[in-house]
Design an enzyme around this catalytic site. Structure first.
Site, PDB file in Angstrom:
ATOM      1  N   HIS A   1      36.200  12.407  65.835  1.00 27.80           N
ATOM      2  CA  HIS A   1      36.090  10.986  66.338  1.00 27.80           C
ATOM      3  C   HIS A   1      37.353  10.889  67.350  1.00 27.80           C
ATOM      4  CE1 HIS A   1      32.925   8.914  64.156  1.00 27.80           C
ATOM      5  NE2 HIS A   1      33.404   9.817  63.007  1.00 27.80           N
TER       6      HIS A   1
ATOM      7  N   ASP B   1      37.420  11.336  58.770  1.00 27.88           N
ATOM      8  CA  ASP B   1      35.805  11.219  58.417  1.00 27.88           C
ATOM      9  C   ASP B   1      35.044  12.121  59.704  1.00 27.88           C
ATOM     10  OD1 ASP B   1      36.743   9.407  60.252  1.00 27.88           O
ATOM     11  OD2 ASP B   1      34.482   8.575  60.154  1.00 27.88           O
ATOM     12  N   GLU B   2      33.886  12.606  58.889  1.00 26.60           N
ATOM     13  CA  GLU B   2      32.887  13.342  59.922  1.00 26.60           C
ATOM     14  C   GLU B   2      33.465  14.346  60.951  1.00 26.60           C
ATOM     15  OE1 GLU B   2      29.520   9.959  60.296  1.00 26.60           O
ATOM     16  OE2 GLU B   2      31.303   9.565  61.522  1.00 26.60           O
ATOM     17  N   VAL B   3      34.344  15.132  60.390  1.00 30.37           N
ATOM     18  CA  VAL B   3      34.808  16.114  61.351  1.00 30.37           C
ATOM     19  C   VAL B   3      33.707  17.285  61.426  1.00 30.37           C
ATOM     20  CG1 VAL B   3      36.539  17.954  61.624  1.00 30.37           C
ATOM     21  CG2 VAL B   3      37.206  15.875  60.383  1.00 30.37           C
TER      22      VAL B   3
ATOM     23  N   GLU C   1      36.210  11.951  53.151  1.00 25.82           N
ATOM     24  CA  GLU C   1      35.813  13.435  53.195  1.00 25.82           C
ATOM     25  C   GLU C   1      37.502  14.392  52.845  1.00 25.82           C
ATOM     26  OE1 GLU C   1      34.603  11.006  54.991  1.00 25.82           O
ATOM     27  OE2 GLU C   1      33.054  11.886  56.382  1.00 25.82           O
TER      28      GLU C   1
END
Lengths: 536, 536
Positions: B276, B336-338, B387
């Protein structure tokens, strides 16, 4: 030298196997100077002109009237506002816009407006809205109708866009030949579940004009409250409104009608009968039917009482007043969601069924409508919700049926086979919400397309249009503007705009149009994804 | 003589077999003078007092500080505003309110505030927020913490209600003993997908205080834009913000922190790394990883580069600046969401895996976090998205894990078994929309209740709270207030309010609280159904 702009959707998210590449910046970059809804024919050339309010002269060459001169003043104000709003964001470090390059053709000198027929006083069903616009140093706007001139002026303002460093307004040479696909392009607003302030109603009319919508369907009263202030029956709102101040006076309504008229928008009131009338019964319980449960206990009031003469005496007087106030030939008399079970539960109605040999309780609905439609003034045309048609209620041929539920294709085919005109709303309920937004779903609904393959013995032109519907159970002045806009813009695009475009071609224009609405005071929410408007 | 009010839900829709009876008026009538969130213990007696600003004296009896005196002034302004806003709606025809009946106990004479410990400068995790309030002619408010006094003053203003004809403010005799169930009661606001103006951020803090929420989780930057103006790295926002004016300066941030502090609200910034971060790369592409598709073509930039020392040198400096600016001990570093696939696609990373015998690409995430957490200042505590925990990244024991997806019960149990504290958000995403509203779903989520039956070897108190999350993909200044409020109020009720109440007991109070927010300038939307607020 003509060049057609293709508004290609630039996809912000780029998906390769497993990879999730996100680009910085807005997901959908805004177009620059794109007309909303997309015109039927447009050419855009490279040469451009600059807006200079000291130079530009707007000349009314043929017929003139206050509607026209007001619209001209509003359009000029919009252009000056665009520059004013952009001024804090002017990029003073950028190299000065080169205005002596060979694509700059000087300041815009004039716009000559040719209205070739006298102004009509009120917009009406089937009015002419087509216009031709030629952009040059001396531009022209031409229409045979004041309503076409209004649409053309709106498009004209859309064509202007800020220069790259935001200190000038430019407009490209070009032509627009435009007309709507559907004649009836409406927005329903429910002012009963929540009262909507006059100032928001006027803003909604402004936004409708920006989207070339032409019918404000005013669902003014319903079960919950009765904000319409009747002169003949003042107790209806005094007792039936949420509060004695939360009403629409005669003067308020005249203001709405006049404001709408100046923007080419019809105002069609809905007095929904015989169901959805509980608030009428606060002042006049005798209008309604007592409902009974299975133990024969009176459990409250239901639909209007169709077997009492006094119901019709009352309705005749009310409709007389309403039709004297609202100039449109059409009036919506509702007819949806009638609680037939209530009628059936009432002992008096059971006797009536036996005595009059009725075959079904739906016959009361037919009875009611047969008695009510003749109460309307001679020239008027009714609009009704689909149930009235579905239940076999006999309807005059010139009745418009509004489709809002069930199998929409089947419903439309049935109505068309009966040679009625219809307006479509099923897929355009703005109270239905979806995570992430839903304008593409609205846009993808084309009512004529839906039925065109099914039958040869129908006239798809009898689908005269549609309406986005803003039911206000959980909407009031706090959220109505952002709930309606720009979602209703997608409906407007579908009903007016060029037929052969897919949703992906619309994203960029809708970004620009949403920022345009923001800049003009309409609190439209972001349409599709991350981004920004400067000077909203 | 004590009497506990039961807030019974009055169902507006009454369903008998087949019948659909709708009553006119609001679906859920508003309560009168109910505290939001519902206090832990409250008694309400019949005698009542009148607010008279010329009579009432507020006395600070023990410790004092500007936070306290500011809050007192705000509370008095709220009461005066209530009368002012109601004045157009006073019912002058109604019989004058009888004030000499035996339940009227005279004007409210005083409120004595006993703050028994010195003021703390900043709110903090685990701060005391309990208070005791006794309403009588001479009322008292007592707490051992300035934060408890703030909560008590807020409750005090909620207890006032308009008289039946709306010309007076009344408050009933009674007592309140109150404290929060969860210490961390937050609202996340994403200011990257859309920029949110300072004025709306301050309004959001006002509304949070009205709902006794105490953490403003500022998701300040993300892929799309970088509005945080760094002194050390000014190019990050100069190039990475949507526009050079759409930023938060140091002064803006200090304003937010101070405004929040005065309302007992912590401000926790989130600088989400290593994913992000695309907008960081506009100014500093060297921070990010190049991603490759299956044909070994560079397709764009992905997460931060965890195998370059310069990444950490940069982060050390940035975090140093951020932590000097934000006083809270906690800082959210995302995680998150790497896009692990991007790391895996990069040839340099493939070599690194081989050379360092990494077993999985997730090891890069572990590597990154192991290197990044020590860059935070000594006393600080990290908060991370789930995560980071899920991928087995080693975390200091005092890290708080934020749960936002997947099987929420399973996730919470795993985190609790690892003896981490957690905050819950999965069910409280305000960007998820549902037709008709969804506050009851938010309200029905009680994170401690969800896990309490499952395991004995966990400490449910390690669920320290939760956050409603306002991701702003399709939210900006136009709709953020009505999107957040009153939906986040349901989360606030759950996190503070009395444990044993069902949603049906909350409707009436939420109606009143929504109108209360409207009257204080918060554009909260209708919570549940048809109705109205006077003077919003």
């Amino acid at each position: 030298m003509f060049r057609l702009f293709l508004y290609l959707n630039i996809l912000g998210a780029f998906l390769v196997t497993g990879l999730h590449i996100v680009e910085p910046g807005p997901e959908y970059p805004a177009s620059k100077g794109a007309i909303w809804p997309r015109p039927q024919m447009q050419s855009i050339e490279i040469p451009y002109y600059k807006f200079d309010s000291d130079v530009l002269e707007i000349k009314v060459m043929d017929h003139d009237c206050p509607i026209l001169s007001n619209a001209v003043q509003r359009s000029l104000a919009v252009l000056r506002d665009m520059l004013r709003i952009a001024s804090p964001y002017v990029n003073r470090n950028a190299p000065q816009q080169v205005l002596d390059d060979d694509t700059y053709d000087g300041p815009l000198k004039s716009l000559s407006i040719y209205l070739t027929s006298p102004c009509e006083e009120y917009p009406h069903f089937g009015m002419i809205e087509s216009y031709n616009l030629t952009i040059a140093a001396d531009s022209t706007l031409r229409s045979s109708s004041i309503w076409g001139i209004l649409r053309g002026l709106e498009s004209w303002t859309h064509l202007f866009h800020l220069s790259d460093n935001r200190d000038q307004l430019h407009i490209n040479k070009g032509e627009v030949h435009d007309f709507p696909r559907y004649p009836h392009r409406g927005l329903l607003v429910d002012t009963s579940r929540h009262y909507i302030s006059m100032s928001n109603i006027l803003l909604i009319l402004d936004a409708m004009a920006m989207n070339k919508m032409n019918v404000f369907h005013w669902h003014i009263v319903d079960d919950q409250s009765f904000p319409y202030q009747s002169e003949r029956f003042p107790d209806l709102s005094r007792l039936g409104a949420y509060h004695e101040t939360l009403i629409y006076t005669k003067k308020d309504i005249q203001t709405v009608i006049d404001y709408a008229r100046n923007r080419g928008i019809r105002v069609i009131p809905e007095f929904d009968v015989p169901g959805h009338t509980r608030s009428w019964g606060v002042a006049k319980p005798e209008l309604l039917t007592h409902c009974y449960n299975e133990y024969a206990v009176d459990v409250g009031l239901g639909p209007m009482n169709p077997i009492k003469d006094s119901t019709y005496t009352f309705l005749r007087e009310l409709f007389h007043e309403v039709q004297a106030l609202f100039p449109d030939r059409y009036i919506h008399i509702g007819g949806d969601e009638v609680d037939l079970d209530c009628w059936e539960s009432n002992p008096e109605f059971k006797r009536y069924i036996q005595e009059h040999n009725l075959t079904s309780v739906a016959d009361f609905h037919a009875l009611f409508m047969r008695n009510t439609i003749p109460l309307l003034s001679e020239n008027s045309r009714p609009i009704v919700w689909q149930e009235v048609f579905d239940e076999g209620v006999p309807l005059p041929k010139d009745t418009i049926v509004q489709v809002w539920k069930g199998n929409e294709v089947y419903e439309m085919l049935n109505i068309l086979r009966a040679s009625h005109q219809l307006i479509y709303s099923s897929g355009w309920y703005l109270d239905h919400l979806k995570t992430g937004g839903d304008w593409t779903e609205f846009f993808n609904k084309d009512p004529r397309d839906m039925v065109s393959g099914f039958s040869k013995d129908i006239n798809v032109d009898n689908i005269v249009g549609g309406e986005a519907c803003m039911w206000t159970e959980v909407v009031n002045d706090m959220n109505i503007m952002s709930r309606v806009w720009p979602r209703a813009s997608a409906v407007a695009e579908r009903l007016w705009g060029h037929e052969s475009q897919a949703a992906y071609q619309v994203y960029s224009r809708l970004e620009e149009h949403t920022c345009r609405m923001n800049a003009r005071g309409i609190r439209a929410q972001p349409p599709s994804g991350p981004g920004f408007c400067l000077g909203a």
